[in-house]
Write a protein that holds these residues in place. Sequence first.
Motif, PDB file in Angstrom:
ATOM      1  N   CYS A 210      -8.701   8.624  -5.728  1.00  0.00           N
ATOM      2  CA  CYS A 210      -9.807   7.940  -6.404  1.00  0.00           C
ATOM      3  C   CYS A 210      -9.939   8.358  -7.872  1.00  0.00           C
ATOM      4  CB  CYS A 210     -11.123   8.196  -5.676  1.00  0.00           C
ATOM      5  SG  CYS A 210     -11.250   7.359  -4.093  1.00  0.00           S
ATOM      6  N   GLY A 211      -9.960   9.658  -8.106  1.00  0.00           N
ATOM      7  CA  GLY A 211     -10.123  10.148  -9.480  1.00  0.00           C
ATOM      8  C   GLY A 211      -8.951   9.800 -10.371  1.00  0.00           C
ATOM      9  N   THR A 212      -7.745   9.807  -9.818  1.00  0.00           N
ATOM     10  CA  THR A 212      -6.545   9.459 -10.592  1.00  0.00           C
ATOM     11  C   THR A 212      -6.538   7.982 -10.938  1.00  0.00           C
ATOM     12  OG1 THR A 212      -5.339  11.240  -9.482  1.00  0.00           O
ATOM     13  CG2 THR A 212      -4.024   9.578 -10.614  1.00  0.00           C
ATOM     14  N   ALA A 213      -6.885   7.127  -9.969  1.00  0.00           N
ATOM     15  CA  ALA A 213      -6.946   5.685 -10.232  1.00  0.00           C
ATOM     16  C   ALA A 213      -8.019   5.372 -11.268  1.00  0.00           C
ATOM     17  CB  ALA A 213      -7.220   4.929  -8.935  1.00  0.00           C
ATOM     18  N   PHE A 214      -9.173   6.039 -11.150  1.00  0.00           N
ATOM     19  CA  PHE A 214     -10.262   5.799 -12.094  1.00  0.00           C
ATOM     20  C   PHE A 214      -9.871   6.232 -13.505  1.00  0.00           C
ATOM     21  CE2 PHE A 214     -14.154   7.118 -14.316  1.00  0.00           C
ATOM     22  CZ  PHE A 214     -14.830   5.911 -14.310  1.00  0.00           C
ATOM     23  N   ARG A 215      -9.343   7.438 -13.626  1.00  0.00           N
ATOM     24  CA  ARG A 215      -8.989   7.961 -14.953  1.00  0.00           C
ATOM     25  C   ARG A 215      -7.957   7.075 -15.649  1.00  0.00           C
ATOM     26  NH1 ARG A 215      -7.964  14.074 -15.929  1.00  0.00           N
ATOM     27  NH2 ARG A 215     -10.148  13.957 -16.451  1.00  0.00           N
ATOM     28  N   GLY A 216      -6.973   6.591 -14.895  1.00  0.00           N
ATOM     29  CA  GLY A 216      -5.929   5.760 -15.489  1.00  0.00           C
ATOM     30  C   GLY A 216      -6.232   4.274 -15.503  1.00  0.00           C
ATOM     31  N   ASN A 217      -7.403   3.893 -14.940  1.00  0.00           N
ATOM     32  CA  ASN A 217      -7.780   2.487 -14.822  1.00  0.00           C
ATOM     33  C   ASN A 217      -6.622   1.681 -14.240  1.00  0.00           C
ATOM     34  OD1 ASN A 217      -9.223   0.114 -14.929  1.00  0.00           O
ATOM     35  ND2 ASN A 217      -9.062  -0.132 -17.143  1.00  0.00           N
ATOM     36  N   ASP A 218      -6.117   2.152 -13.098  1.00  0.00           N
ATOM     37  CA  ASP A 218      -4.953   1.549 -12.466  1.00  0.00           C
ATOM     38  C   ASP A 218      -5.171   1.485 -10.960  1.00  0.00           C
ATOM     39  OD1 ASP A 218      -2.424   0.457 -12.301  1.00  0.00           O
ATOM     40  OD2 ASP A 218      -1.397   2.384 -12.343  1.00  0.00           O
ATOM     41  N   ILE A 219      -4.782   0.383 -10.354  1.00  0.00           N
ATOM     42  CA  ILE A 219      -4.879   0.230  -8.903  1.00  0.00           C
ATOM     43  C   ILE A 219      -3.802   1.080  -8.259  1.00  0.00           C
ATOM     44  CG2 ILE A 219      -4.668  -1.385  -6.967  1.00  0.00           C
ATOM     45  CD1 ILE A 219      -5.652  -3.587  -8.918  1.00  0.00           C
ATOM     46  N   PHE A 220      -4.198   1.852  -7.249  1.00  0.00           N
ATOM     47  CA  PHE A 220      -3.258   2.695  -6.515  1.00  0.00           C
ATOM     48  C   PHE A 220      -3.176   2.229  -5.073  1.00  0.00           C
ATOM     49  CE2 PHE A 220      -2.435   6.981  -8.646  1.00  0.00           C
ATOM     50  CZ  PHE A 220      -2.542   6.464  -9.915  1.00  0.00           C
ATOM     51  N   ILE A 221      -1.964   1.999  -4.609  1.00  0.00           N
ATOM     52  CA  ILE A 221      -1.697   1.801  -3.193  1.00  0.00           C
ATOM     53  C   ILE A 221      -0.870   3.001  -2.753  1.00  0.00           C
ATOM     54  CG2 ILE A 221      -0.463   0.451  -1.457  1.00  0.00           C
ATOM     55  CD1 ILE A 221      -1.071  -2.049  -3.088  1.00  0.00           C
ATOM     56  N   VAL A 222      -1.368   3.715  -1.755  1.00  0.00           N
ATOM     57  CA  VAL A 222      -0.697   4.912  -1.254  1.00  0.00           C
ATOM     58  C   VAL A 222      -0.328   4.646   0.205  1.00  0.00           C
ATOM     59  CG1 VAL A 222      -0.875   7.388  -0.875  1.00  0.00           C
ATOM     60  CG2 VAL A 222      -2.036   6.349  -2.837  1.00  0.00           C
ATOM     61  N   ASP A 223       0.972   4.537   0.470  1.00  0.00           N
ATOM     62  CA  ASP A 223       1.448   4.236   1.825  1.00  0.00           C
ATOM     63  C   ASP A 223       1.264   5.396   2.797  1.00  0.00           C
ATOM     64  OD1 ASP A 223       2.225   1.620   1.214  1.00  0.00           O
ATOM     65  OD2 ASP A 223       4.203   2.263   0.541  1.00  0.00           O
ATOM     66  N   ASP A 224       1.343   6.628   2.271  1.00  0.00           N
ATOM     67  CA  ASP A 224       1.160   7.829   3.083  1.00  0.00           C
ATOM     68  C   ASP A 224       0.365   8.825   2.251  1.00  0.00           C
ATOM     69  OD1 ASP A 224       1.295  10.222   4.503  1.00  0.00           O
ATOM     70  OD2 ASP A 224       3.450  10.100   4.877  1.00  0.00           O
ATOM     71  N   VAL A 225      -0.915   8.974   2.570  1.00  0.00           N
ATOM     72  CA  VAL A 225      -1.776   9.830   1.759  1.00  0.00           C
ATOM     73  C   VAL A 225      -1.323  11.280   1.747  1.00  0.00           C
ATOM     74  CG1 VAL A 225      -3.804   8.343   1.955  1.00  0.00           C
ATOM     75  CG2 VAL A 225      -3.436  10.158   3.639  1.00  0.00           C
ATOM     76  N   ASN A 226      -0.597  11.700   2.773  1.00  0.00           N
ATOM     77  CA  ASN A 226      -0.114  13.081   2.822  1.00  0.00           C
ATOM     78  C   ASN A 226       0.945  13.366   1.770  1.00  0.00           C
ATOM     79  OD1 ASN A 226      -1.757  13.867   5.074  1.00  0.00           O
ATOM     80  ND2 ASN A 226      -0.403  12.625   6.342  1.00  0.00           N
ATOM     81  N   GLU A 227       1.535  12.323   1.217  1.00  0.00           N
ATOM     82  CA  GLU A 227       2.551  12.485   0.188  1.00  0.00           C
ATOM     83  C   GLU A 227       1.993  12.366  -1.228  1.00  0.00           C
ATOM     84  OE1 GLU A 227       5.862   9.918   1.003  1.00  0.00           O
ATOM     85  OE2 GLU A 227       6.261  10.869   2.933  1.00  0.00           O
ATOM     86  N   PHE A 228       0.690  12.095  -1.350  1.00  0.00           N
ATOM     87  CA  PHE A 228       0.080  11.978  -2.668  1.00  0.00           C
ATOM     88  C   PHE A 228      -0.341  13.362  -3.139  1.00  0.00           C
ATOM     89  CE2 PHE A 228      -3.154  11.245  -5.838  1.00  0.00           C
ATOM     90  CZ  PHE A 228      -2.667  10.144  -6.542  1.00  0.00           C
ATOM     91  N   PRO A 229       0.217  13.836  -4.249  1.00  0.00           N
ATOM     92  CA  PRO A 229      -0.142  15.177  -4.739  1.00  0.00           C
ATOM     93  C   PRO A 229      -1.645  15.280  -5.032  1.00  0.00           C
ATOM     94  CG  PRO A 229       1.742  14.289  -5.941  1.00  0.00           C
ATOM     95  CD  PRO A 229       1.195  13.172  -5.107  1.00  0.00           C
TER      96      PRO A 229
END
Length: 156
Positions: A81-100
């Motif tokens: 959420c914070g990364t998408a907001f800061r970059g004003n970019d839509i994020f689709i994460v297929d596996d949340v466990n792989e998102f740093p």
Amino acid sequence: MFTQVEIKDYETLNKMLKSLVEDETDRIANLANASSLLNMFLKDINWVGFYLYQEETNELVLGPFQGLPACVTIENGKGVCGTAFRGNDIFIVDDVNEFPGHIACDANSKSEIVLPIYKDGVGIGVLDIDAPIYSRFTEEDRLGLKAFVETLIPYI
């Protein structure tokens, strides 16, 4: 009581949203109805809601949602959420466990889509949707939900 059904046509969903919010001026009421609408009509999700940006603390704070209790604050730039907001970019994460740096509020969530919400260049918050299955969100979801957020923005 409503049951969850799938709408394959985001255009119809967005028309339903507009009819819910166009005569209401209260931001929280409109966000609450928007999260409820998505929860009713999106298949295979386990959480949907909004985090609203608080400039004083530089955090996203939990807003209206549907699902299990959630993290209350998310630092701007942290997690999906914070990364998408800061970059004003839509994020689709297929596996949340792989998102740093993923912030796990519900261990059952496997995939996620986050759409930043900006109005007149000012950050309002994010729409966050989690799913209990991997790779739940598609390009069709990205485009349809982007239109959903654009429909909602004038009313928040």
